[in-house]
Design a protein around this motif. Structure first.
Motif, short mmCIF file in Angstrom:
data_model
loop_
_atom_site.label_atom_id
_atom_site.label_comp_id
_atom_site.label_asym_id
_atom_site.label_seq_id
_atom_site.Cartn_x
_atom_site.Cartn_y
_atom_site.Cartn_z
N THR A 190 -28.66 -56.22 -17.09
CA THR A 190 -29.88 -56.83 -17.59
C THR A 190 -30.98 -55.77 -17.53
N LYS A 191 -32.22 -56.18 -17.62
CA LYS A 191 -33.36 -55.26 -17.52
C LYS A 191 -34.36 -55.85 -16.52
N ILE A 192 -34.94 -54.98 -15.73
CA ILE A 192 -36.09 -55.32 -14.89
C ILE A 192 -37.20 -54.36 -15.32
N ASP A 193 -38.28 -54.89 -15.83
CA ASP A 193 -39.40 -54.09 -16.30
C ASP A 193 -38.93 -52.95 -17.21
N MET A 194 -38.04 -53.28 -18.11
CA MET A 194 -37.48 -52.38 -19.12
C MET A 194 -36.55 -51.30 -18.54
N LEU A 195 -36.14 -51.43 -17.29
CA LEU A 195 -35.21 -50.50 -16.66
C LEU A 195 -33.83 -51.15 -16.59
N ASP A 196 -32.77 -50.36 -16.86
CA ASP A 196 -31.42 -50.88 -16.74
C ASP A 196 -31.19 -51.38 -15.32
N CYS A 197 -30.53 -52.52 -15.22
CA CYS A 197 -30.39 -53.17 -13.93
C CYS A 197 -29.07 -53.93 -13.86
N ALA B 71 -37.47 -62.59 -10.43
CA ALA B 71 -37.01 -61.22 -10.73
C ALA B 71 -37.61 -60.71 -12.04
N THR B 72 -37.73 -61.59 -13.03
CA THR B 72 -38.28 -61.14 -14.32
C THR B 72 -39.74 -60.75 -14.22
N LYS B 73 -40.41 -61.16 -13.16
CA LYS B 73 -41.83 -60.84 -12.97
C LYS B 73 -42.05 -59.53 -12.22
N THR B 74 -40.96 -58.84 -11.86
CA THR B 74 -41.07 -57.56 -11.15
C THR B 74 -41.64 -56.49 -12.07
N VAL B 75 -42.60 -55.72 -11.56
CA VAL B 75 -43.21 -54.63 -12.32
C VAL B 75 -43.15 -53.35 -11.49
N VAL B 76 -42.55 -52.30 -12.05
CA VAL B 76 -42.58 -50.98 -11.43
C VAL B 76 -43.86 -50.31 -11.92
N ILE B 77 -44.91 -50.49 -11.15
CA ILE B 77 -46.25 -50.03 -11.55
C ILE B 77 -46.25 -48.52 -11.79
N MET C 143 -24.20 -66.24 3.62
CA MET C 143 -25.34 -65.92 2.78
C MET C 143 -24.89 -65.77 1.33
N ASP C 144 -25.45 -66.59 0.45
CA ASP C 144 -25.22 -66.46 -0.98
C ASP C 144 -26.39 -65.66 -1.55
N ASN C 145 -26.07 -64.64 -2.34
CA ASN C 145 -27.08 -63.65 -2.76
C ASN C 145 -27.09 -63.42 -4.26
N LEU C 146 -28.28 -63.20 -4.78
CA LEU C 146 -28.48 -62.73 -6.14
C LEU C 146 -29.23 -61.42 -5.99
N GLY C 147 -28.59 -60.32 -6.37
CA GLY C 147 -29.19 -59.00 -6.17
C GLY C 147 -29.43 -58.28 -7.48
N TYR C 148 -30.49 -57.48 -7.49
CA TYR C 148 -30.84 -56.65 -8.65
C TYR C 148 -30.93 -55.20 -8.20
N LEU C 149 -30.02 -54.37 -8.72
CA LEU C 149 -30.00 -52.94 -8.42
C LEU C 149 -30.48 -52.18 -9.64
N PHE C 150 -31.54 -51.38 -9.46
CA PHE C 150 -32.05 -50.58 -10.56
C PHE C 150 -32.68 -49.31 -10.02
N PHE C 151 -32.95 -48.38 -10.92
CA PHE C 151 -33.46 -47.07 -10.54
C PHE C 151 -34.74 -46.75 -11.31
N TYR C 152 -35.62 -46.03 -10.65
CA TYR C 152 -36.78 -45.43 -11.31
C TYR C 152 -36.94 -44.03 -10.72
N LYS C 153 -36.82 -43.02 -11.58
CA LYS C 153 -36.84 -41.62 -11.15
C LYS C 153 -35.86 -41.44 -9.99
N ASP C 154 -36.36 -41.00 -8.82
CA ASP C 154 -35.47 -40.77 -7.67
C ASP C 154 -35.49 -41.92 -6.66
#
Length: 194
Positions: free
Chosen positions: A116-123, A184-190, A141-152
């Motif tokens: 998917t995408k988080i703030d237009m980043l592959d996730c 999660a869709t409201k996350t912003v990598v400022i 524990m039941d979990n919903l996780g989002y793994l994504f990268f920005y630079k390093d």
């Protein structure tokens, strides 16, 4: 025509009311790039009535928790890891289905994966279950996780429901899943917009 116009007006008022409700019940947590966020500025949403606590281990920036019942809790955790360098090849490999599955099987039971995408980043969006030993005993524990990268930066945002009874954890997780996804869709990598 008046009937259609009235329907449109009612629909618009409904949208504005829903937007106000979302604004009133969800708060922002924003890192300013200092301290544990190691230079990354990011904003996440969380329910305003949840308890916020600083991270209790390396990489954990902030945790939010809510007691649903005496034996059921819900959590949101923001993890940020800064590496010296994260190459495109590393990112691409880390987000591959087989790598995700292998990583999350080590943590517990891998359930599902999708890109998917988080703030237009592959996730990678991952659903997984894990048993955790605590002083109070074993918790599922039941979990919903989002793994994504920005630079390093490697960012992992986790939404969790935990309970002693695995069926109860699953039931509350299924009820919370849509809200977790909305948050999660409201996350912003400022940092990427400065």
């Amino acid at each position: 025509i008046m009937k259609y116009l009235l329907c449109i007006i009612i629909w618009m008022v409904s949208l504005m009311s829903n937007a106000q409700i979302i604004q009133d019940i969800f708060c922002d947590f924003v890192t300013d790039g200092t301290g544990e966020s190691k230079g990354l500025k990011i904003k996440i949403k969380f329910p305003c009535d949840w308890d916020a606590t600083p991270g209790d281990r390396p990489g954990v920036i902030k945790s939010f928790s809510f007691k649903i019942t005496d034996s059921v809790y819900s959590y949101i955790t923001l993890n940020i890891i800064k590496e010296k360098e994260i190459t495109s090849k590393y990112k691409d490999n880390a987000l591959k289905p087989e790598e995700i599955k292998k990583s999350f099987q080590q943590a517990g039971e891998f359930i599902s994966y999708r890109m998917t995408k988080i703030d237009m980043l592959d996730c990678a969006e991952v659903v997984f279950r894990a048993k955790v030993e605590t002083p109070l005993g074993e918790i599922m524990m039941d979990n919903l996780g989002y793994l994504f990268f920005y630079k390093d930066f490697q960012i992992f945002l986790t939404y969790t429901v935990g309970a002693v009874d695995s069926n109860i954890a699953k039931k509350y997780f299924e009820k919370s899943n849509l809200i977790f996804k909305l948050l999660a869709t409201k996350t912003v990598v400022i940092s990427q917009w400065e």
